[in-house]
Design an enzyme around this catalytic site. Structure first.
Site, mmCIF file in Angstrom:
data_model
loop_
_atom_site.group_PDB
_atom_site.id
_atom_site.type_symbol
_atom_site.label_atom_id
_atom_site.label_comp_id
_atom_site.label_asym_id
_atom_site.label_seq_id
_atom_site.Cartn_x
_atom_site.Cartn_y
_atom_site.Cartn_z
ATOM 1 N N GLY A 1 2.950 -1.503 -7.436
ATOM 2 C CA GLY A 1 2.047 -0.601 -6.754
ATOM 3 C C GLY A 1 2.793 0.338 -5.825
ATOM 4 O O GLY A 1 4.022 0.290 -5.718
ATOM 5 N N ASP A 2 2.064 1.223 -5.165
ATOM 6 C CA ASP A 2 2.649 2.180 -4.209
ATOM 7 C C ASP A 2 3.659 3.116 -4.860
ATOM 8 O O ASP A 2 4.569 3.616 -4.201
ATOM 9 C CB ASP A 2 3.322 1.449 -3.034
ATOM 10 C CG ASP A 2 2.400 0.465 -2.344
ATOM 11 O OD1 ASP A 2 1.263 0.870 -2.022
ATOM 12 O OD2 ASP A 2 2.791 -0.691 -2.135
ATOM 13 N N LYS B 1 1.042 7.005 -7.540
ATOM 14 C CA LYS B 1 0.048 7.352 -8.558
ATOM 15 C C LYS B 1 -0.915 8.425 -8.062
ATOM 16 O O LYS B 1 -1.408 9.236 -8.848
ATOM 17 C CB LYS B 1 -0.747 6.106 -8.971
ATOM 18 C CG LYS B 1 0.085 5.055 -9.696
ATOM 19 C CD LYS B 1 -0.757 3.869 -10.122
ATOM 20 C CE LYS B 1 -1.311 3.084 -8.961
ATOM 21 N NZ LYS B 1 -0.252 2.482 -8.105
ATOM 22 N N LYS C 1 -0.477 11.119 -6.277
ATOM 23 C CA LYS C 1 -0.015 12.482 -6.534
ATOM 24 C C LYS C 1 -0.062 12.797 -8.029
ATOM 25 O O LYS C 1 -0.483 13.889 -8.433
ATOM 26 C CB LYS C 1 1.409 12.679 -6.011
ATOM 27 C CG LYS C 1 1.956 14.042 -6.427
ATOM 28 C CD LYS C 1 3.367 14.320 -5.989
ATOM 29 C CE LYS C 1 3.852 15.616 -6.606
ATOM 30 N NZ LYS C 1 5.195 16.013 -6.156
ATOM 31 N N ASN D 1 -8.072 -2.372 -1.238
ATOM 32 C CA ASN D 1 -6.689 -2.796 -0.993
ATOM 33 C C ASN D 1 -5.699 -1.810 -1.583
ATOM 34 O O ASN D 1 -4.495 -1.914 -1.340
ATOM 35 C CB ASN D 1 -6.435 -4.188 -1.580
ATOM 36 C CG ASN D 1 -6.737 -4.274 -3.068
ATOM 37 O OD1 ASN D 1 -7.518 -3.480 -3.605
ATOM 38 N ND2 ASN D 1 -6.152 -5.243 -3.734
ATOM 39 N N GLY E 1 -4.296 2.139 -2.039
ATOM 40 C CA GLY E 1 -4.284 3.384 -1.277
ATOM 41 C C GLY E 1 -3.535 4.465 -2.027
ATOM 42 O O GLY E 1 -2.394 4.267 -2.427
ATOM 43 N N HIS E 2 -4.202 5.586 -2.272
ATOM 44 C CA HIS E 2 -3.564 6.727 -2.925
ATOM 45 C C HIS E 2 -3.472 7.873 -1.933
ATOM 46 O O HIS E 2 -4.481 8.314 -1.377
ATOM 47 C CB HIS E 2 -4.359 7.156 -4.166
ATOM 48 C CG HIS E 2 -4.278 6.160 -5.280
ATOM 49 N ND1 HIS E 2 -5.002 6.278 -6.445
ATOM 50 C CD2 HIS E 2 -3.543 5.039 -5.411
ATOM 51 C CE1 HIS E 2 -4.716 5.254 -7.238
ATOM 52 N NE2 HIS E 2 -3.839 4.497 -6.626
ATOM 53 N N ARG F 1 -19.547 -16.185 -11.265
ATOM 54 C CA ARG F 1 -20.921 -15.751 -11.566
ATOM 55 C C ARG F 1 -21.867 -15.890 -10.377
ATOM 56 O O ARG F 1 -23.056 -16.112 -10.548
ATOM 57 C CB ARG F 1 -21.470 -16.509 -12.793
ATOM 58 C CG ARG F 1 -20.655 -16.301 -14.046
ATOM 59 C CD ARG F 1 -21.169 -17.153 -15.172
ATOM 60 N NE ARG F 1 -21.049 -18.562 -14.849
ATOM 61 C CZ ARG F 1 -20.257 -19.415 -15.495
ATOM 62 N NH1 ARG F 1 -19.533 -18.990 -16.496
ATOM 63 N NH2 ARG F 1 -20.207 -20.680 -15.156
ATOM 64 N N GLN G 1 -2.768 -0.339 -7.898
ATOM 65 C CA GLN G 1 -1.651 -1.291 -7.881
ATOM 66 C C GLN G 1 -0.721 -1.071 -9.085
ATOM 67 O O GLN G 1 -0.609 0.056 -9.554
ATOM 68 C CB GLN G 1 -2.172 -2.728 -7.814
ATOM 69 C CG GLN G 1 -2.745 -3.127 -6.474
ATOM 70 C CD GLN G 1 -4.248 -3.027 -6.423
ATOM 71 O OE1 GLN G 1 -4.950 -3.150 -7.400
ATOM 72 N NE2 GLN G 1 -4.766 -2.797 -5.243
ATOM 73 N N THR H 1 -2.293 -9.285 -7.215
ATOM 74 C CA THR H 1 -3.662 -8.965 -6.850
ATOM 75 C C THR H 1 -4.580 -9.788 -7.746
ATOM 76 O O THR H 1 -4.111 -10.644 -8.505
ATOM 77 C CB THR H 1 -3.923 -7.451 -6.976
ATOM 78 O OG1 THR H 1 -5.179 -7.139 -6.387
ATOM 79 C CG2 THR H 1 -3.886 -6.996 -8.423
ATOM 80 N N ARG I 1 7.052 -1.411 3.895
ATOM 81 C CA ARG I 1 7.283 -1.939 2.552
ATOM 82 C C ARG I 1 8.702 -2.480 2.416
ATOM 83 O O ARG I 1 9.633 -1.958 3.026
ATOM 84 C CB ARG I 1 7.050 -0.840 1.507
ATOM 85 C CG ARG I 1 5.613 -0.355 1.455
ATOM 86 C CD ARG I 1 5.456 0.826 0.507
ATOM 87 N NE ARG I 1 4.071 1.312 0.522
ATOM 88 C CZ ARG I 1 3.722 2.580 0.463
ATOM 89 N NH1 ARG I 1 4.651 3.519 0.383
ATOM 90 N NH2 ARG I 1 2.452 2.929 0.479
ATOM 91 N N SER J 1 8.598 13.784 -9.632
ATOM 92 C CA SER J 1 8.154 14.271 -8.332
ATOM 93 C C SER J 1 9.368 14.432 -7.426
ATOM 94 O O SER J 1 10.154 13.499 -7.241
ATOM 95 C CB SER J 1 7.157 13.293 -7.712
ATOM 96 O OG SER J 1 6.815 13.707 -6.405
ATOM 97 N N GLY K 1 9.018 15.751 -4.208
ATOM 98 C CA GLY K 1 8.494 15.928 -2.865
ATOM 99 C C GLY K 1 7.037 15.537 -2.858
ATOM 100 O O GLY K 1 6.445 15.247 -3.915
#
Length: 426
Positions: free
Chosen positions: A12-13, A16, A18, A38, A40-41, A143, A224, A239, A305, A414, A416
């Site tokens: 994760g992190d 994604k 961008k 949980n 974050g983008h 359920r 994630q 997760t 991180r 990417s 930047g």
């Protein structure tokens, strides 16, 4: 136009947000299929930065319809907080958002239960975000969960809440009572969102099917990454959802035939939040440099991180599990100024060389990375470059080495945080 699925190829992190933002320019519908608040983008547009947790990233484009599928667990206060914050910044999304009637709701008691579970684990704690995600998915599988459709049926909502409260109080020795979380309070707080969410609810599986038949371009947005997947990640330090490409179809109720391209997002190095094995982790001055230059602090929690060199064994695994057509490599500019860049190409497991991810991923903690040192670009810069040929020669070689080792082409780089700081090669 191709329908695409974007997934994380690490823990994760990966950036994604961008990548989805850039690809959303040519999409009609952007559909989120897994995870909860949980995730974050972060997206930067000009001088503005947007941190999203539940709202599909594509909604930052005014022509896009956003969709939250049944595979997502919804924290209702967080969802509407994001919607209102975007509205205050001139981005109206409520009229362009649809939500599955089968998406489960993260209830207040899920967060209490998660905190209690982490405390009981002691030194074996997973290091969750404490957002109640795991317990919400556990209730789904057991359920006894609360779906968004329950908000339109108050008697059924109360019945489920009362049953769950009784069970949780028994397991936590009255933990909910100590928090003042009674059935009346929880039902009242949950129903506050009923009137507002009702117009957004629909059969999102049918919605996507109809969009497909109409020839609309669909982009599937994951949360994630593969190494956090409940089945294919470093269990139990994962997760609670399926965030691989396969999870996109069960998380949205669509056929695999709908998707033409699968895209994995990976940093030019690797990071991890929370506990669990991390073979290529580096600490000290080098780890601090990656963290500081890369701004490696969690979008959701703000936690620093853990940072490390690129793990190509894990990245090749991600390409296989997800059936990736191409990779998007992010934060290449963080490696600017380095004379030499190690990459992991094999694991040493007690003297035995392992070229593939271990079948039991829990044994990853016993693996030591074997590095190949690649030439860095100490005097050149990749920052803000928009064409591959403008990259320093060593940076081009770094990308080509990733392609050769993983057997997966790199279609986007990417350089930047901004939308425009992107190299597109497809």
């Amino acid at each position: 136009m191709a329908n695409r699925c974007v997934v994380g190829a690490q823990w994760g992190d990966e950036g994604k947000g961008k990548i989805v933002d850039v690809l959303s320019e040519r999409a009609d519908v952007v559909a989120r299929f897994s995870g909860g608040a949980n995730a974050g983008h972060t997206v930067r547009i000009g001088s503005e930065t947007f941190a999203l947790h539940l709202v599909p990233t594509g909604l930052l484009h005014s022509h896009v319809t956003g969709l939250i599928g049944n595979g997502v667990v919804l924290d209702l206060p967080q969802l509407f907080r994001e919607i209102d914050e975007l509205g205050a910044r001139g981005i109206s999304v409520e009229q362009r958002l649809v939500i599955s009637t089968a998406a489960h709701v993260v209830m207040p008691y899920h967060k209490v239960l998660e905190a209690a579970n982490e405390k009981l684990r002691g030194c074996g704690a997973i290091g969750t975000t404490m957002r109640g995600i795991g317990p919400a998915y556990a209730d789904k599988v057991a359920r006894v969960g609360v779906r968004t459709a329950c908000l339109l049926d108050p008697p059924e909502l109360r019945r489920r809440v009362e049953l769950n409260i009784e069970d949780i109080n028994r397991r936590t020795d009255g933990g909910l009572m100590r928090e003042g979380l009674t059935a009346d309070r929880i039902v009242e707080e949950t129903l506050r969102f009923a009137e507002r969410i009702a117009p957004l609810l629909c059969d999102t599986s049918l919605f996507l099917h109809e969009a497909w038949k109409q020839g609309k371009t669909i982009l599937l947005e994951g949360a994630q990454g593969v190494l956090l997947d409940i089945d294919f990640g470093t269990y139990p330090f994962t997760t609670s959802s399926n965030n691989t490409s396969g999870g996109a179809f069960t998380g949205l109720g669509i056929s695999p035939r709908l998707v033409n391209e699968f895209i994995g997002v990976s940093k030019a190095y690797i990071t991890r939040v929370g506990n669990g094995p991390f073979p290529t982790e580096v600490t000290g001055e080098v780890g601090d440099r990656l963290r500081d230059v890369g701004g490696e602090f969690g979008t959701t929690t703000g936690r620093p991180r853990r940072c490390g060199w690129l793990d190509l064994v894990a990245l090749r695994y991600a390409a296989r599990i997800n059936g990736l057509d191409w990779l998007a490599i992010t934060k290449l500019d963080v490696l600017d100024g380095l004379e030499e860049i190690p990459v992991c190409t094999v694991y040493d497991h007690g003297g035995r060389m392992i070229e593939q991810m271990p079948a039991d991923l829990s044994s990853l903690g016993c693996c030591c990375p074997v590095y190949m040192n690649l030439r860095g670009w100490a005097t050149g810069s990749t920052r803000g470059k928009t064409t591959f040929d403008d990259l320093p020669t060593a940076a081009q070689d770094y990308i080509r080495f990733i392609e050769e080792f993983t057997g997966t082409r790199v279609g986007m780089i990417s350089t930047g945080a901004g939308r425009e700081e992107t190299i597109v090669r497809f």
